[in-house]
Enzyme design. Sequence first.
Site, PDB file in Angstrom:
ATOM      1  N   GLU A   1      -8.721 -13.787  -1.350  1.00 28.33           N
ATOM      2  CA  GLU A   1      -8.045 -14.164  -0.249  1.00 28.33           C
ATOM      3  C   GLU A   1      -8.777 -15.218   0.761  1.00 28.33           C
ATOM      4  O   GLU A   1      -9.848 -15.129   0.791  1.00 28.33           O
ATOM      5  CB  GLU A   1      -7.933 -12.821   0.587  1.00 28.33           C
ATOM      6  CG  GLU A   1      -7.326 -13.012   1.915  1.00 28.33           C
ATOM      7  CD  GLU A   1      -6.803 -11.689   2.726  1.00 28.33           C
ATOM      8  OE1 GLU A   1      -6.290 -10.890   1.899  1.00 28.33           O
ATOM      9  OE2 GLU A   1      -6.806 -11.825   4.076  1.00 28.33           O
TER      10      GLU A   1
ATOM     11  N   HIS B   1       0.905  -1.098   0.079  1.00 29.13           N
ATOM     12  CA  HIS B   1       0.063   0.178  -0.038  1.00 29.13           C
ATOM     13  C   HIS B   1       1.069   1.242  -0.027  1.00 29.13           C
ATOM     14  O   HIS B   1       1.949   1.101   0.555  1.00 29.13           O
ATOM     15  CB  HIS B   1      -0.783   0.070   1.432  1.00 29.13           C
ATOM     16  CG  HIS B   1      -1.715  -1.111   1.573  1.00 29.13           C
ATOM     17  ND1 HIS B   1      -1.353  -2.335   2.348  1.00 29.13           N
ATOM     18  CD2 HIS B   1      -2.969  -1.514   1.360  1.00 29.13           C
ATOM     19  CE1 HIS B   1      -2.224  -2.974   2.281  1.00 29.13           C
ATOM     20  NE2 HIS B   1      -3.283  -2.341   1.935  1.00 29.13           N
TER      21      HIS B   1
ATOM     22  N   ASP C   1      -5.893 -13.524   9.386  1.00 25.98           N
ATOM     23  CA  ASP C   1      -4.659 -13.517   8.854  1.00 25.98           C
ATOM     24  C   ASP C   1      -3.462 -14.340   8.925  1.00 25.98           C
ATOM     25  O   ASP C   1      -2.453 -13.975   8.998  1.00 25.98           O
ATOM     26  CB  ASP C   1      -3.902 -12.008   8.362  1.00 25.98           C
ATOM     27  CG  ASP C   1      -4.817 -10.992   7.546  1.00 25.98           C
ATOM     28  OD1 ASP C   1      -5.501 -11.797   6.887  1.00 25.98           O
ATOM     29  OD2 ASP C   1      -4.700 -10.072   7.846  1.00 25.98           O
TER      30      ASP C   1
ATOM     31  N   ASP D   1     -10.822 -11.643  10.365  1.00 25.87           N
ATOM     32  CA  ASP D   1      -9.725 -11.802   9.434  1.00 25.87           C
ATOM     33  C   ASP D   1      -8.378 -11.858  10.092  1.00 25.87           C
ATOM     34  O   ASP D   1      -7.519 -11.063  10.496  1.00 25.87           O
ATOM     35  CB  ASP D   1      -9.622 -10.669   8.619  1.00 25.87           C
ATOM     36  CG  ASP D   1      -8.816 -10.918   7.336  1.00 25.87           C
ATOM     37  OD1 ASP D   1      -8.728 -11.987   7.194  1.00 25.87           O
ATOM     38  OD2 ASP D   1      -8.562 -10.086   6.440  1.00 25.87           O
TER      39      ASP D   1
ATOM     40  N   ASP E   1       2.078   2.058   3.297  1.00 29.32           N
ATOM     41  CA  ASP E   1       3.076   1.447   3.867  1.00 29.32           C
ATOM     42  C   ASP E   1       4.477   1.689   3.717  1.00 29.32           C
ATOM     43  O   ASP E   1       5.417   1.573   4.662  1.00 29.32           O
ATOM     44  CB  ASP E   1       2.971  -0.312   3.635  1.00 29.32           C
ATOM     45  CG  ASP E   1       1.627  -0.654   3.586  1.00 29.32           C
ATOM     46  OD1 ASP E   1       0.920  -0.429   4.560  1.00 29.32           O
ATOM     47  OD2 ASP E   1       1.317  -1.432   2.767  1.00 29.32           O
TER      48      ASP E   1
ATOM     49  N   HIS F   1     -10.963 -14.234   3.618  1.00 29.01           N
ATOM     50  CA  HIS F   1     -12.244 -13.549   2.984  1.00 29.01           C
ATOM     51  C   HIS F   1     -13.403 -14.329   2.624  1.00 29.01           C
ATOM     52  O   HIS F   1     -14.345 -14.226   3.011  1.00 29.01           O
ATOM     53  CB  HIS F   1     -11.864 -12.504   2.260  1.00 29.01           C
ATOM     54  CG  HIS F   1     -10.746 -11.534   2.534  1.00 29.01           C
ATOM     55  ND1 HIS F   1     -10.428 -10.267   1.851  1.00 29.01           N
ATOM     56  CD2 HIS F   1      -9.994 -11.188   3.682  1.00 29.01           C
ATOM     57  CE1 HIS F   1      -9.551  -9.632   2.256  1.00 29.01           C
ATOM     58  NE2 HIS F   1      -9.193 -10.035   3.483  1.00 29.01           N
TER      59      HIS F   1
ATOM     60  N   GLU G   1     -10.425  -7.034  -4.526  1.00 30.22           N
ATOM     61  CA  GLU G   1     -10.304  -8.064  -3.626  1.00 30.22           C
ATOM     62  C   GLU G   1     -11.711  -8.334  -2.813  1.00 30.22           C
ATOM     63  O   GLU G   1     -11.712  -7.502  -2.009  1.00 30.22           O
ATOM     64  CB  GLU G   1      -8.937  -7.945  -2.619  1.00 30.22           C
ATOM     65  CG  GLU G   1      -8.790  -8.721  -1.726  1.00 30.22           C
ATOM     66  CD  GLU G   1      -7.389  -8.772  -0.934  1.00 30.22           C
ATOM     67  OE1 GLU G   1      -6.516  -8.209  -1.531  1.00 30.22           O
ATOM     68  OE2 GLU G   1      -7.334  -8.709   0.166  1.00 30.22           O
TER      69      GLU G   1
ATOM     70  N   ASP H   1      -4.505 -14.125  -2.499  1.00 27.80           N
ATOM     71  CA  ASP H   1      -3.971 -13.652  -1.121  1.00 27.80           C
ATOM     72  C   ASP H   1      -3.930 -14.844  -0.240  1.00 27.80           C
ATOM     73  O   ASP H   1      -5.023 -15.028   0.298  1.00 27.80           O
ATOM     74  CB  ASP H   1      -4.574 -12.421  -0.269  1.00 27.80           C
ATOM     75  CG  ASP H   1      -4.122 -11.250  -0.852  1.00 27.80           C
ATOM     76  OD1 ASP H   1      -3.101 -11.194  -1.775  1.00 27.80           O
ATOM     77  OD2 ASP H   1      -4.477 -10.031  -0.195  1.00 27.80           O
TER      78      ASP H   1
ATOM     79  N   ASP I   1      -0.738 -12.692   2.287  1.00 26.46           N
ATOM     80  CA  ASP I   1      -1.348 -11.552   3.197  1.00 26.46           C
ATOM     81  C   ASP I   1      -1.573 -12.081   4.541  1.00 26.46           C
ATOM     82  O   ASP I   1      -2.809 -12.315   5.029  1.00 26.46           O
ATOM     83  CB  ASP I   1      -2.646 -11.111   2.700  1.00 26.46           C
ATOM     84  CG  ASP I   1      -3.074  -9.892   2.947  1.00 26.46           C
ATOM     85  OD1 ASP I   1      -2.455  -9.301   3.996  1.00 26.46           O
ATOM     86  OD2 ASP I   1      -3.935  -9.283   2.556  1.00 26.46           O
TER      87      ASP I   1
HETATM   88  C1  XLS Z   1      -7.614  -6.780   4.242  1.00 24.19           C
HETATM   89  C2  XLS Z   1      -7.052  -6.931   2.960  1.00 24.19           C
HETATM   90  C3  XLS Z   1      -5.733  -6.017   2.573  1.00 24.19           C
HETATM   91  C4  XLS Z   1      -5.726  -5.942   0.969  1.00 24.19           C
HETATM   92  C5  XLS Z   1      -4.798  -5.063   0.583  1.00 24.19           C
HETATM   93  O1  XLS Z   1      -8.327  -7.686   4.734  1.00 24.19           O
HETATM   94  O2  XLS Z   1      -6.618  -8.197   2.843  1.00 24.19           O
HETATM   95  O3  XLS Z   1      -4.844  -6.526   3.197  1.00 24.19           O
HETATM   96  O4  XLS Z   1      -5.184  -7.426   0.744  1.00 24.19           O
HETATM   97  O5  XLS Z   1      -5.480  -3.728   0.718  1.00 24.19           O
HETATM   98 NI    NI Z   2      -5.417  -9.155   1.055  1.00 28.53          NI
HETATM   99 NI    NI Z   3      -7.555  -9.715   4.454  1.00 26.78          NI
END
Ligand code: XLS
Ligand code: NI
Ligand code: NI
Length: 434
Positions: A266, A99, A307, A305, A102, A269, A230, A294, A337
């Site tokens: 992802e 991003h 992750d 989430d 970041d 998600h 996404e 992702d 991710d």
């Molecule tokens: C958040 C998303 C984010 C996207 C990029 O849940 O996964 O990280 O991949 O903005």
């Molecule tokens: Ni993501």
């Molecule tokens: Ni995510």
Amino acid sequence: MHYFDCGKIQYEGPSSKNPLAFKHYDPSAVIAGKTMKAHLRFAAPYWHVMRNELSDPFGPGTAQMPWDDRSNAVENALARIDVFFEFLEKTGIDFYCWHDRDIAPELNDLAASNAALDAVVEKLKAKQKETGVQLLWGTACLFQHPRYAQGAATSPDARVYAYAAAQVKKALECTHALDGLGYTFWGGREGYATLLNTDMKRELDHLAAFLHMAVDHAKKIGFQGPFYIEPKPREPSTHQYDSDAAACLNFLREYGLMDHFKLNIETNHATLAGHTMEHELTVSANAGRLGSIDANRGDTLVGWDTDQFPTDIYLTTQVMLVVLEMGGFTTGGLNFDAKRRRESHEPIDLIHAHIGGMDAFARGLKIAHAIREDGRLGDFVKARYSSFDSDIGAQVEAGEASFESLEAYALQGGEPALASGRQEMLENLINEFI
Ligand code: XLS
Ligand code: NI
Ligand code: NI
């Protein structure tokens, strides 16, 4: 200065007991005519690797980042890049994603933030050139700053909308300057908490206009794309507009955007949307719109989430079955991710985490390839639909049947004798390979 207490991670094979070695990911090993490296196209997300301090709603970050003075200074942003490239070099990851906010700090005004980005992009460009690392995709962070609390491209405030557009314009130009292979839209705040204050139709129209302007700008600067959307159903908004793959595809079709967008799917998600990852991947691939992944996983006991790193071999096998079936990635790849747990606060934990994800996907690739080579699963599915290969079924598929012809067939055919779906047998078959 080196911050990761290890050398370049090597492939040592399944019998190795070295935690800092690959047991399955052998980058140059050839599977189905392509190296593992070329199949898997691993990417690291700048936000988790470099910026995630591992805080949670109940406590601050725990991550040790001895290279980071925690300031908003451009020098600090530049210093992080060296550490990130040390990480990429040691893990053997060839792609990355970011991003805008970041990689560079958000400063007092847009012009200053843009200038900071330019300085960082210049260094990233030099590092990419030096190492051969490529940018898988860039994106703009349109969810952190309080101005986006009520949405960015779906904000009720046109001034916020314009700010978001300016940010995406710049992020797109930076992606292009770094020869980025794609550009992602994750609609973090594009959704709503209550319909009492929301004109949903108007917000969606605005979002579509925003994406059309992005397409136009990409054309103008010569960025070839693709753009990715996404999907995610909730968090941070209660109702996210890009809730799942089917909803995204419908939105893209409705607004004439299909040709310019693919989906970035992802895992966590998908499960938040009440789907499996393979469901979301298959919906996308069926539409010819599976662009990138992702790669992470959620926690079945937790409803957000989380992750986490993908370590589940069934999951990675299912993912690779879909990827192999579509003929592999083109511009996309497997972006981790994923973040460490708050308890795993040492820099070396970043290396362990990525080794785990890479090895899990290497196994998934090998297993999925073996299942395809074996052919029993594919043959079963083909046979299951074989009544559509000839006769009345073939007429249906050719668009030559009608309710009259089907009725005539049913009247003379009698009660159909249905074959078993054999789910348990097929689950046993998959376990033969795992
Ligand atoms: C958040 C998303 C984010 C996207 C990029 O849940 O996964 O990280 O991949 O903005
Ligand atoms: Ni993501
Ligand atoms: Ni995510």
